[in-house]
Design a protein around this motif. Sequence first.
Motif, short mmCIF file in Angstrom:
data_model
loop_
_atom_site.label_atom_id
_atom_site.label_comp_id
_atom_site.label_asym_id
_atom_site.label_seq_id
_atom_site.Cartn_x
_atom_site.Cartn_y
_atom_site.Cartn_z
N ILE A 136 33.96 45.54 40.29
CA ILE A 136 34.86 46.09 39.21
C ILE A 136 34.89 44.99 38.14
CG2 ILE A 136 37.34 46.43 38.61
CD1 ILE A 136 37.69 47.32 41.51
N PHE A 137 34.13 45.32 36.92
CA PHE A 137 34.14 44.33 35.99
C PHE A 137 34.51 44.95 34.38
CE2 PHE A 137 31.38 42.71 32.52
CZ PHE A 137 31.74 41.44 32.26
N GLY A 138 34.89 44.06 33.72
CA GLY A 138 35.22 44.39 32.32
C GLY A 138 36.69 44.88 32.12
N LEU A 139 37.61 44.32 33.00
CA LEU A 139 38.98 44.48 32.73
C LEU A 139 39.21 43.78 31.45
CD1 LEU A 139 40.80 43.98 36.39
CD2 LEU A 139 40.30 46.15 35.06
N ASN A 140 39.78 44.53 30.52
CA ASN A 140 40.02 43.99 28.99
C ASN A 140 41.26 43.00 29.10
OD1 ASN A 140 37.88 45.31 28.04
ND2 ASN A 140 39.15 47.06 27.67
N GLU A 141 41.37 42.39 28.07
CA GLU A 141 42.60 41.49 28.00
C GLU A 141 43.97 42.40 28.40
OE1 GLU A 141 44.72 38.61 24.59
OE2 GLU A 141 42.66 38.96 24.63
N SER A 142 44.84 41.87 29.10
CA SER A 142 46.00 42.62 29.34
C SER A 142 45.88 44.02 30.17
CB SER A 142 46.69 42.72 27.83
OG SER A 142 47.08 41.57 27.34
N ALA A 143 44.68 44.02 30.64
CA ALA A 143 44.63 45.28 31.56
C ALA A 143 45.14 45.17 32.67
CB ALA A 143 43.11 45.69 31.85
N ARG A 144 45.42 46.10 33.63
CA ARG A 144 46.16 46.34 34.85
C ARG A 144 45.21 46.92 35.98
NH1 ARG A 144 48.77 43.57 31.94
NH2 ARG A 144 50.95 43.75 31.36
N LEU A 145 45.23 46.34 37.03
CA LEU A 145 44.56 46.98 38.09
C LEU A 145 45.34 46.79 39.30
CD1 LEU A 145 41.76 47.77 39.67
CD2 LEU A 145 41.52 45.03 39.93
N LYS A 146 45.51 47.97 40.00
CA LYS A 146 46.24 48.11 41.05
C LYS A 146 45.27 48.54 42.53
CE LYS A 146 50.13 50.13 43.48
NZ LYS A 146 51.36 51.07 43.41
N MET A 147 45.17 47.90 43.61
CA MET A 147 44.35 48.41 44.52
C MET A 147 45.30 48.57 45.75
SD MET A 147 40.87 46.34 44.12
CE MET A 147 39.98 47.33 45.41
N ASP A 148 45.38 49.48 46.47
CA ASP A 148 46.16 49.69 47.85
C ASP A 148 45.23 50.23 48.84
OD1 ASP A 148 48.32 49.71 49.20
OD2 ASP A 148 48.97 51.50 48.85
N ASN A 149 45.25 49.64 50.05
CA ASN A 149 44.51 50.17 51.24
C ASN A 149 42.95 50.33 51.10
OD1 ASN A 149 44.69 50.98 53.96
ND2 ASN A 149 44.58 52.89 53.41
N CYS A 150 42.60 49.34 50.45
CA CYS A 150 41.22 49.42 49.95
C CYS A 150 40.02 48.49 50.64
CB CYS A 150 41.11 49.32 48.48
SG CYS A 150 41.75 50.48 47.43
N VAL A 151 38.73 48.68 50.71
CA VAL A 151 38.03 47.61 51.37
C VAL A 151 36.97 47.24 50.26
CG1 VAL A 151 36.24 47.31 53.38
CG2 VAL A 151 38.47 48.69 53.67
N VAL A 152 36.69 45.86 50.18
CA VAL A 152 35.55 45.60 49.33
C VAL A 152 34.62 44.89 50.18
CG1 VAL A 152 35.01 44.25 47.16
CG2 VAL A 152 37.29 45.39 47.56
N LYS A 153 33.29 45.24 50.55
CA LYS A 153 32.59 44.66 51.49
C LYS A 153 31.06 44.90 50.86
CE LYS A 153 32.01 48.72 54.19
NZ LYS A 153 32.04 49.30 55.54
N ASN A 154 30.28 43.79 51.56
CA ASN A 154 28.98 43.62 51.28
C ASN A 154 28.32 43.86 49.91
OD1 ASN A 154 28.72 43.68 54.41
ND2 ASN A 154 29.04 46.06 54.18
N ASN A 155 29.24 43.28 48.95
CA ASN A 155 28.72 43.20 47.57
C ASN A 155 28.07 42.14 47.18
OD1 ASN A 155 30.11 45.92 46.65
ND2 ASN A 155 31.75 44.67 47.65
#
Length: 173
Positions: free
Chosen positions: A17-36
Amino acid sequence: FTDCVFDGNHSRYRGGIFGLNESARLKMDNCVVKNNYAASGGMIQCGKNSMVFLNRVVFYNNYTESNNGWGVNIDSGDANICMNNVTSFDNHCTNATPGNCVSFNSDGGWLITNSTIIDRTPLAAVRGNANSRKVTVCNNIILNESTADNVFVLKVAGNYNDLGHNLLSFTAS
């Protein structure tokens, strides 16, 4: 993002996940980030004054390999990061300058609760800098598999308000 998996992403610059601009919001719930893999930066790259909310997120087997590999899982210059019930393990840097590699990096504010971070990163598992806002870490297990390296590094002067009920080693400078 809810109930999702980020698996096997490869990038020459930044991660999943790239490019979150200034003052952006990101919410992740019950997620997996693996093997990246990212040659530089984190799996999540945040812009200035972004807000990141992570609840029930698992990070594992993610890595960076360049001299600019600041944060393996999160890399941000100035985002506010709120992590609850986050598990992070077996994330690492290869070929990175030792002073540049952590699992979670932000010079913004930190709230980490009910989380477990056990990684292999040369500088520390979590890092904040002189510009960091309030930092609260409570009821966590934060360990670095390399006992010669720090677990939590905050380069702030008294800008944290709660470091209780944790299993971690802490270095303030």
